[in-house]
Every structure is written in structure tokens, then in C-alpha cells.
Design an enzyme around this catalytic site. Structure first.
Site, PDB file in Angstrom:
ATOM      1  N   TYR A 142       0.824  -1.219   0.000  1.00  0.00           N
ATOM      2  CA  TYR A 142       0.000   0.000   0.000  1.00  0.00           C
ATOM      3  C   TYR A 142       0.856   1.266   0.000  1.00  0.00           C
ATOM      4  O   TYR A 142       0.432   2.307  -0.479  1.00  0.00           O
ATOM      5  CB  TYR A 142      -0.909   0.033   1.239  1.00  0.00           C
ATOM      6  CG  TYR A 142      -2.213  -0.680   1.057  1.00  0.00           C
ATOM      7  CD1 TYR A 142      -2.244  -2.039   0.823  1.00  0.00           C
ATOM      8  CD2 TYR A 142      -3.414   0.013   1.145  1.00  0.00           C
ATOM      9  CE1 TYR A 142      -3.441  -2.699   0.675  1.00  0.00           C
ATOM     10  CE2 TYR A 142      -4.617  -0.638   0.996  1.00  0.00           C
ATOM     11  CZ  TYR A 142      -4.638  -1.997   0.766  1.00  0.00           C
ATOM     12  OH  TYR A 142      -5.829  -2.636   0.620  1.00  0.00           O
ATOM     13  N   LYS A 191       3.082 -15.573   3.090  1.00  0.00           N
ATOM     14  CA  LYS A 191       3.296 -16.371   1.878  1.00  0.00           C
ATOM     15  C   LYS A 191       4.790 -16.660   1.814  1.00  0.00           C
ATOM     16  O   LYS A 191       5.487 -16.318   0.843  1.00  0.00           O
ATOM     17  CB  LYS A 191       2.779 -15.577   0.658  1.00  0.00           C
ATOM     18  CG  LYS A 191       2.748 -16.343  -0.641  1.00  0.00           C
ATOM     19  CD  LYS A 191       1.657 -17.401  -0.713  1.00  0.00           C
ATOM     20  CE  LYS A 191       1.787 -18.210  -1.990  1.00  0.00           C
ATOM     21  NZ  LYS A 191       0.880 -19.371  -2.036  1.00  0.00           N
ATOM     22  N   ASP A 223      -3.125 -18.460   1.019  1.00  0.00           N
ATOM     23  CA  ASP A 223      -4.135 -19.174   0.209  1.00  0.00           C
ATOM     24  C   ASP A 223      -4.845 -20.223   1.061  1.00  0.00           C
ATOM     25  O   ASP A 223      -6.070 -20.367   1.013  1.00  0.00           O
ATOM     26  CB  ASP A 223      -3.507 -19.793  -1.052  1.00  0.00           C
ATOM     27  CG  ASP A 223      -2.223 -20.580  -0.769  1.00  0.00           C
ATOM     28  OD1 ASP A 223      -1.678 -20.492   0.353  1.00  0.00           O
ATOM     29  OD2 ASP A 223      -1.764 -21.294  -1.684  1.00  0.00           O
ATOM     30  N   ASP A 247      -6.332  -6.924   4.117  1.00  0.00           N
ATOM     31  CA  ASP A 247      -7.435  -6.280   3.405  1.00  0.00           C
ATOM     32  C   ASP A 247      -8.382  -7.352   2.878  1.00  0.00           C
ATOM     33  O   ASP A 247      -9.601  -7.281   3.050  1.00  0.00           O
ATOM     34  CB  ASP A 247      -6.878  -5.438   2.250  1.00  0.00           C
ATOM     35  CG  ASP A 247      -7.980  -4.767   1.454  1.00  0.00           C
ATOM     36  OD1 ASP A 247      -8.906  -4.215   2.080  1.00  0.00           O
ATOM     37  OD2 ASP A 247      -7.932  -4.809   0.206  1.00  0.00           O
ATOM     38  N   ASP A 251     -12.212  -8.899   4.717  1.00  0.00           N
ATOM     39  CA  ASP A 251     -13.494  -8.889   3.999  1.00  0.00           C
ATOM     40  C   ASP A 251     -14.106 -10.280   4.002  1.00  0.00           C
ATOM     41  O   ASP A 251     -15.311 -10.451   4.185  1.00  0.00           O
ATOM     42  CB  ASP A 251     -13.305  -8.441   2.537  1.00  0.00           C
ATOM     43  CG  ASP A 251     -13.612  -6.970   2.336  1.00  0.00           C
ATOM     44  OD1 ASP A 251     -13.436  -6.197   3.305  1.00  0.00           O
ATOM     45  OD2 ASP A 251     -14.026  -6.587   1.231  1.00  0.00           O
TER      46      ASP A 251
HETATM   47  C1  IPM Z   1     -10.368  -1.189   3.783  1.00  0.00           C
HETATM   48  C2  IPM Z   1     -10.603  -0.647   2.400  1.00  0.00           C
HETATM   49  C3  IPM Z   1      -9.438   0.284   2.068  1.00  0.00           C
HETATM   50  C4  IPM Z   1      -8.197  -0.571   2.035  1.00  0.00           C
HETATM   51  C5  IPM Z   1      -9.593   1.079   0.759  1.00  0.00           C
HETATM   52  C6  IPM Z   1     -10.902   1.822   0.698  1.00  0.00           C
HETATM   53  C7  IPM Z   1      -8.428   2.020   0.554  1.00  0.00           C
HETATM   54  O1  IPM Z   1     -10.761  -1.667   1.480  1.00  0.00           O
HETATM   55  O2  IPM Z   1     -10.310  -0.399   4.733  1.00  0.00           O
HETATM   56  O3  IPM Z   1     -10.246  -2.405   3.892  1.00  0.00           O
HETATM   57  O4  IPM Z   1      -7.879  -1.185   1.009  1.00  0.00           O
HETATM   58  O5  IPM Z   1      -7.514  -0.635   3.059  1.00  0.00           O
HETATM   59 MG    MG Z   2     -10.793  -3.598   2.350  1.00  0.00          MG
END
Ligand code: IPM
Ligand code: MG
Length: 356
Positions: A142, A191, A223, A247, A251
């Protein structure tokens, strides 16, 4: 005791869910005699419209001068065609690096009342799930070197994954400390079979582990971790990983709970300063309709009470009030199922506030 909170309502449903959260915090301040001083500042699309900059200096300065930052959500279609460095998301990345918030905590918890929302087969859902994803937040790909150049194969672009010993050490220490307060099981996700940065990462985690003999540490390639999360989420307690992998896995973990509108997050720095925000986005399609779920932001405020202010009892009062609202059958549209009582954003906020 007085606590200064910089509030960034942001875009889309951000302002609505923030309004309800402030009501909850105000109730906490009355009940427990705490003084919260809220300063509203703008970032994201709202700041682009007002100042032509997703993260104006005044906003960053106000956040630095506070004990905590409470953020709704940023982004929306309106700003989607802007170049990368002018997009609302820049505000998030700028806040993370500007406030040095290297430790991102993303709890993914399957609440008993919402068990049916879990998309996994019933044996996996019945077993329950309570995972804390600890994601490194100010390093790796990032923030690494990036660029473009012409090659024989046409235009090429790169982003660099680089971690220093100290960057890994400080996030690993946080993860071990958190594991200590939970089930004492830590899974490090990397990884290391392919990436040099992962091999250093793992070596540092092993070094830090020497100071935590009571924590059961294991390692998983990313993975496999993605697969194991779906196969048997119950096996995880604390999961430690990089910015990029975190990230993605956070999710995935949140979707397993079936209710992304429920999940909070905390981004912490060196001293108590932290930024607290729901993990969902700004959902511009439902903004202004009084249907968004305010619970993720309310639970983010609970994390703020605990992690930035050390107010554990107050934090628990907020979480208990949320659980009571769910157990009493109140649901916003995103978590609604047959036989429950459907309520809007404001009504859910009112019920939770009254439960405190
Ligand atoms: C998160 C989001 C952010 C990230 C984006 C919006 C920059 O996906 O907070 O997980 O990738 O960190
Ligand atoms: Mg995210």
C-alpha cells in the site's frame, strides 16, 4: 475526565450512522459521568466538494489534536472518475499514515441472534465464530515504491511489498498482546513459501513469540488461510497478517458473519490515539433513506471507549445494548429475517440508546 473526539461523518450513509452513534455516546456520558467533546471535520468526498482536497490539512491537524477519531465512511460514485491521488479513499490512507495507525483490528463475530445470516453450512455456523484480524496498516504494498515504465512487452507497472524488522515487530507485539486477553491462539498468515518479505515477516514473528510462551502460535500460507476460513472459521482466534493480505482476509471473515453492517474496526497507533470506523463502505445507493444499519459504527465507538480511553465497562454497556436490541428482535433491512421487527436507522439508534 474529558475526551476529545474528532468526528468525520464522511459520505453516503456516513452522516446518518454517525448521528446515531453520537446519541449512544451522549447517553454513555450521562450515565457514567464522562465528558465527550466532539469536533466535526470533513474528509473524503465531502472535503473534495468543499475544499478540493480529500484530506485537508485542518482535518489531519484536528485529528492529531484529539484522543480518538470516529469516522463514518468515505467515497461514492460521484468521485469515482477522479485520478488515484484525488479520490476520497486517499483520505483513509492519508489518515492511516499521517496518524501512524499501524495496527488495524477487525473483529469478525457471529452473534447468536444472527446465526442464520452466516452463509456457511449449519455445522460450521453452529460452532460459532469470534475472530480478531490484526492487519498491519501503514506498510507493505500500500505504501511501497511504485511506478510505471515502458518495456518490450508494452507499458509495465509495479508496487513493492517491503517490510522492515521494526514494522513487523510492533504489529506482532500487538497481536500477541491481544491473543493474551482472548483464547491465546495466534495464527500468523503469510506467503513465506514464495515471498522474501514474508520470510522476514515470519522470522520476526518467531522472535517476538519467544516473549510469549503461553501463546499457541501457528503459521498458515495466505491461500490456505482463505480456504480454512470458509472450511472451519472456529479454528481461528487471533489472525495476524500484512496490509494487503489483511485487506482481503478481513473482507472474507466479515462476510462469513453474514452481516457486514454489524462489524466495527479500530486502527491504532503508538500511544492511545486511534481511529474507529465501521468496516462497511458509504453505500451511496441507500444514503438518506433512514435504512442503513448503524450498529457497526456504534460498535466502533465501543472499541474507541475500550482501546483509546480504557473505559471497559462503558464499552461493554454499548455492546450489551446492541445485543439486547438484537435479542429483542429489532433488525435493520440488511439483517432482517421473517418474524423480526424491521426498524430504520434512527429507530435502531433510539432503541440501543434506551437500552443503556
Ligand atoms: C479497507 C478498504 C481500504 C483498504 C480502501 C478503501 C483504501 O478496502 O479499509 O479495507 O484497502 O484498506
Ligand atoms: Mg478492504
Amino acid at each position: 475526565m474529558r475526551y476529545h473526539i474528532a468526528v468525520i461523518p464522511g459520505d453516503g450513509i456516513g452522516p446518518e450512522v454517525i448521528d446515531e452513534t453520537i446519541k449512544v455516546l451522549t447517553r454513555i456520558s450521562e450515565k457514567f459521568s464522562r465528558e465527550f467533546i466532539f469536533s466535526k471535520v470533513s474528509a473524503g468526498g465531502a472535503a473534495i466538494d468543499k475544499y478540493g482536497d480529500p484530506l485537508p490539512k485542518g482535518t489531519l491537524d484536528a485529528c492529531k489534536a484529539s484522543e480518538a477519531v470516529l469516522l463514518g465512511a468515505v467515497g461514492g460514485w460521484k468521485w469515482d472518475s477522479l485520478p488515484g491521488d484525488k479520490r476520497p479513499e486517499r483520505a483513509l490512507l492519508g489518515l492511516r499514515s499521517g496518524l501512524e495507525l499501524f495496527c488495524n483490528l477487525r473483529p469478525a463475530k457471529l452473534y447468536e441472534a444472527l446465526k442464520d445470516a452466516c452463509p456457511l453450512r449449519s455445522e460450521a455456523a453452529d460452532a460459532g465464530m469470534d475472530i480478531m484480524v490484526v492487519r498491519e496498516l501503514t506498510g507493505g504494498m500500500y505504501f511501497g515504491d511504485r511506478g510505471r515504465k515502458q518495456t518490450e512487452m508494452g507499458e509495465a507497472a509495479w508496487d513493492t511489498e517491503m517490510y522492515s524488522y521494526e514494522e513487523v515487530r510492533r504489529i506482532a507485539v500487538r497481536a500477541f498482546d491481544i491473543a493474551k486477553t482472548r483464547q491465546k491462539r495466534l495464527v500468523n498468515v503469510d506467503k513465506a513459501n514464495v515471498l522474501e518479505s514474508s520470510r522476514l515477516w515470519r522470522a520476526v514473528v518467531l522472535d517476538v513469540a519467544k516473549s510469549y510462551p503461553d501463546i499457541e502460535l501457528s503459521h498458515m500460507y495466505v491461500d490456505n488461510a482463505a480456504m480454512q476460513l470458509i472450511r472451519d472459521p472456529k479454528q481461528f482466534d487471533v489472525l495476524l497478517t500484512t496490509n494487503m493480505f489483511g485487506d482481503i482476509l478481513s473482507d472474507e471473515a466479515s462476510q462469513i458473519t453474514g452481516s457486514i453492517g454489524m462489524l466495527p474496526s479500530a486502527s491504532l497507533g503508538k500511544d492511545g490515539l486511534g481511529m474507529y470506523e465501521p468496516i462497511h463502505g458509504s453505500a451511496p445507493d441507500i444514503a438518506g433513506k433512514d435504512i442503513a444499519n448503524p450498529i457497526a459504527t456504534i460498535l466502533s465507538a465501543a472499541m474507541m471507549l475500550e482501546y483509546s480511553f480504557g473505559l471497559k465497562e462503558e464499552a461493554k454497556a454499548v455492546e450489551d445494548a446492541v445485543i439486547k436490541a438484537l435479542n429483542d428482535g429489532y433488525r435493520t433491512g440488511d439483517i432482517y429475517s421473517d418474524g423480526m421487527k424491521k426498524v430504520g436507522t434512527r429507530e435502531m439508534g433510539r432503541i440501543i440508546t434506551e437500552n443503556i
